[in-house]
Design a protein around this motif. Structure first.
Motif, PDB file in Angstrom:
ATOM      1  N   ASN A   7       0.736  -0.984  -0.128  1.00  0.00           N
ATOM      2  CA  ASN A   7      -0.191   0.038   0.025  1.00  0.00           C
ATOM      3  C   ASN A   7       0.708   1.164  -0.038  1.00  0.00           C
ATOM      4  N   GLY A   8       2.250   1.077   0.051  1.00  0.00           N
ATOM      5  CA  GLY A   8       3.003   2.130  -0.106  1.00  0.00           C
ATOM      6  C   GLY A   8       2.890   3.321   1.201  1.00  0.00           C
ATOM      7  N   ASN A   9       3.370   4.326   1.095  1.00  0.00           N
ATOM      8  CA  ASN A   9       3.218   5.231   1.946  1.00  0.00           C
ATOM      9  C   ASN A   9       2.318   6.342   1.934  1.00  0.00           C
ATOM     10  N   ARG A  10       0.921   5.990   1.936  1.00  0.00           N
ATOM     11  CA  ARG A  10       0.041   6.974   1.326  1.00  0.00           C
ATOM     12  C   ARG A  10      -1.142   6.776   2.806  1.00  0.00           C
ATOM     13  N   GLU A  11      -1.986   7.609   2.693  1.00  0.00           N
ATOM     14  CA  GLU A  11      -3.151   7.640   3.676  1.00  0.00           C
ATOM     15  C   GLU A  11      -4.095   6.834   3.235  1.00  0.00           C
ATOM     16  N   ALA A  12      -4.578   5.865   4.190  1.00  0.00           N
ATOM     17  CA  ALA A  12      -5.977   5.183   3.943  1.00  0.00           C
ATOM     18  C   ALA A  12      -7.131   5.862   4.214  1.00  0.00           C
ATOM     19  N   GLY A  27      -3.941   2.127   2.191  1.00  0.00           N
ATOM     20  CA  GLY A  27      -2.811   2.844   2.659  1.00  0.00           C
ATOM     21  C   GLY A  27      -2.134   2.375   3.826  1.00  0.00           C
ATOM     22  N   SER A  28      -1.066   2.907   4.268  1.00  0.00           N
ATOM     23  CA  SER A  28      -0.520   2.395   5.485  1.00  0.00           C
ATOM     24  C   SER A  28      -0.624   3.227   6.627  1.00  0.00           C
ATOM     25  N   TYR A  29      -1.369   4.261   6.373  1.00  0.00           N
ATOM     26  CA  TYR A  29      -1.751   5.425   8.029  1.00  0.00           C
ATOM     27  C   TYR A  29      -2.799   6.061   7.735  1.00  0.00           C
ATOM     28  N   VAL A  30      -3.554   6.512   8.823  1.00  0.00           N
ATOM     29  CA  VAL A  30      -4.366   7.653   8.785  1.00  0.00           C
ATOM     30  C   VAL A  30      -3.669   8.934   9.618  1.00  0.00           C
ATOM     31  N   ILE A  39      -0.730   8.013  11.666  1.00  0.00           N
ATOM     32  CA  ILE A  39      -0.916   6.729  12.796  1.00  0.00           C
ATOM     33  C   ILE A  39      -0.753   5.390  11.795  1.00  0.00           C
ATOM     34  N   PRO A  40       0.306   4.781  11.931  1.00  0.00           N
ATOM     35  CA  PRO A  40       0.094   3.407  11.081  1.00  0.00           C
ATOM     36  C   PRO A  40      -1.260   2.776  11.426  1.00  0.00           C
ATOM     37  N   LEU A  41      -1.506   1.888  10.364  1.00  0.00           N
ATOM     38  CA  LEU A  41      -2.927   1.263  10.736  1.00  0.00           C
ATOM     39  C   LEU A  41      -2.730   0.253  11.722  1.00  0.00           C
ATOM     40  N   ASP A  42      -1.653  -0.720  11.673  1.00  0.00           N
ATOM     41  CA  ASP A  42      -1.571  -1.494  12.779  1.00  0.00           C
ATOM     42  C   ASP A  42      -1.273  -0.897  14.341  1.00  0.00           C
ATOM     43  N   GLU A  43      -1.400   0.397  14.210  1.00  0.00           N
ATOM     44  CA  GLU A  43      -1.207   1.267  15.729  1.00  0.00           C
ATOM     45  C   GLU A  43      -2.470   1.814  15.848  1.00  0.00           C
ATOM     46  N   LEU A  44      -3.467   1.787  15.128  1.00  0.00           N
ATOM     47  CA  LEU A  44      -4.861   2.655  15.290  1.00  0.00           C
ATOM     48  C   LEU A  44      -5.525   1.942  16.449  1.00  0.00           C
ATOM     49  N   TYR A  46      -7.935   4.181  18.582  1.00  0.00           N
ATOM     50  CA  TYR A  46      -8.701   5.274  18.899  1.00  0.00           C
ATOM     51  C   TYR A  46      -9.274   6.032  17.765  1.00  0.00           C
ATOM     52  N   TRP A  47     -10.632   5.987  17.796  1.00  0.00           N
ATOM     53  CA  TRP A  47     -11.525   6.728  16.814  1.00  0.00           C
ATOM     54  C   TRP A  47     -12.826   6.969  17.425  1.00  0.00           C
ATOM     55  N   SER A  48     -13.498   7.931  16.753  1.00  0.00           N
ATOM     56  CA  SER A  48     -14.858   8.273  17.024  1.00  0.00           C
ATOM     57  C   SER A  48     -15.764   7.756  15.897  1.00  0.00           C
ATOM     58  N   VAL A  49     -16.755   7.058  16.094  1.00  0.00           N
ATOM     59  CA  VAL A  49     -17.700   6.409  14.933  1.00  0.00           C
ATOM     60  C   VAL A  49     -18.564   7.606  14.604  1.00  0.00           C
ATOM     61  N   ALA A  50     -19.063   8.349  15.674  1.00  0.00           N
ATOM     62  CA  ALA A  50     -20.014   9.455  15.423  1.00  0.00           C
ATOM     63  C   ALA A  50     -19.207  10.670  14.376  1.00  0.00           C
ATOM     64  N   ARG A  51     -18.033  10.927  14.869  1.00  0.00           N
ATOM     65  CA  ARG A  51     -17.216  12.022  14.187  1.00  0.00           C
ATOM     66  C   ARG A  51     -16.706  11.504  12.866  1.00  0.00           C
ATOM     67  N   GLN A  52     -16.394  10.117  12.941  1.00  0.00           N
ATOM     68  CA  GLN A  52     -15.647   9.304  11.829  1.00  0.00           C
ATOM     69  C   GLN A  52     -14.134  10.144  11.690  1.00  0.00           C
ATOM     70  N   GLU A  53     -13.255  10.148  12.885  1.00  0.00           N
ATOM     71  CA  GLU A  53     -12.159  10.682  13.283  1.00  0.00           C
ATOM     72  C   GLU A  53     -11.163   9.541  14.005  1.00  0.00           C
ATOM     73  N   PRO A  54      -9.829   9.537  13.402  1.00  0.00           N
ATOM     74  CA  PRO A  54      -9.097   8.833  14.208  1.00  0.00           C
ATOM     75  C   PRO A  54      -8.211   9.603  15.111  1.00  0.00           C
ATOM     76  N   TYR A  55      -7.543   9.003  16.073  1.00  0.00           N
ATOM     77  CA  TYR A  55      -6.772   9.607  17.101  1.00  0.00           C
ATOM     78  C   TYR A  55      -5.604   8.897  17.380  1.00  0.00           C
ATOM     79  N   ALA A  56      -4.555   9.715  17.887  1.00  0.00           N
ATOM     80  CA  ALA A  56      -3.060   9.106  17.860  1.00  0.00           C
ATOM     81  C   ALA A  56      -3.109   8.229  19.294  1.00  0.00           C
ATOM     82  N   ASP A  57      -3.744   8.714  20.186  1.00  0.00           N
ATOM     83  CA  ASP A  57      -3.654   8.193  21.603  1.00  0.00           C
ATOM     84  C   ASP A  57      -4.762   8.575  22.300  1.00  0.00           C
ATOM     85  N   ALA A  58      -5.001   8.188  23.529  1.00  0.00           N
ATOM     86  CA  ALA A  58      -6.258   8.277  24.524  1.00  0.00           C
ATOM     87  C   ALA A  58      -6.262   9.844  24.718  1.00  0.00           C
ATOM     88  N   VAL A  59      -5.140  10.607  24.947  1.00  0.00           N
ATOM     89  CA  VAL A  59      -5.337  12.056  25.414  1.00  0.00           C
ATOM     90  C   VAL A  59      -5.951  12.857  24.103  1.00  0.00           C
TER      91      VAL A  59
END
Length: 76
Positions: A7-12, A27-30, A39-44, A46-59
């Motif tokens: 998937n190269g180095n592109r955003e999924a 892709g390889s990240y979001v 955020i590499p996909l294998d490290e994803l 945290y996210w919001s279903v309602a807002r359809q957003e990914p987050y790097a960590d709990a903070v």
């Protein structure tokens, strides 16, 4: 074939679901909606279903919830 292979180095493009996500475009990240970090996909984790957003960590996830006004006992 590995899920992330080729998937190269592109955003999924992802659809965030409850306890899972669906890859719409490979892709390889979001990109974290709060920090802008990749955020590499294998490290994803945290996210919001309602807002359809990914987050790097709990903070970052907590800060997004605060900003959206969705925490219990939070005045809107």
């Amino acid at each position: 074939m590995n899920l992330f292979e080729g998937n190269g180095n592109r955003e999924a493009q992802i659809r965030y679901l409850d306890a899972d996500f669906q890859i719409l475009s490979p892709g390889s990240y979001v990109v974290c909606a709060m920090t802008g970090r990749q955020i590499p996909l294998d490290e994803l984790r945290y996210w919001s279903v309602a807002r359809q957003e990914p987050y790097a960590d709990a903070v970052a996830s907590l800060e997004a919830d605060k900003r959206a006004g969705v925490l219990p006992n939070q005045k809107r």
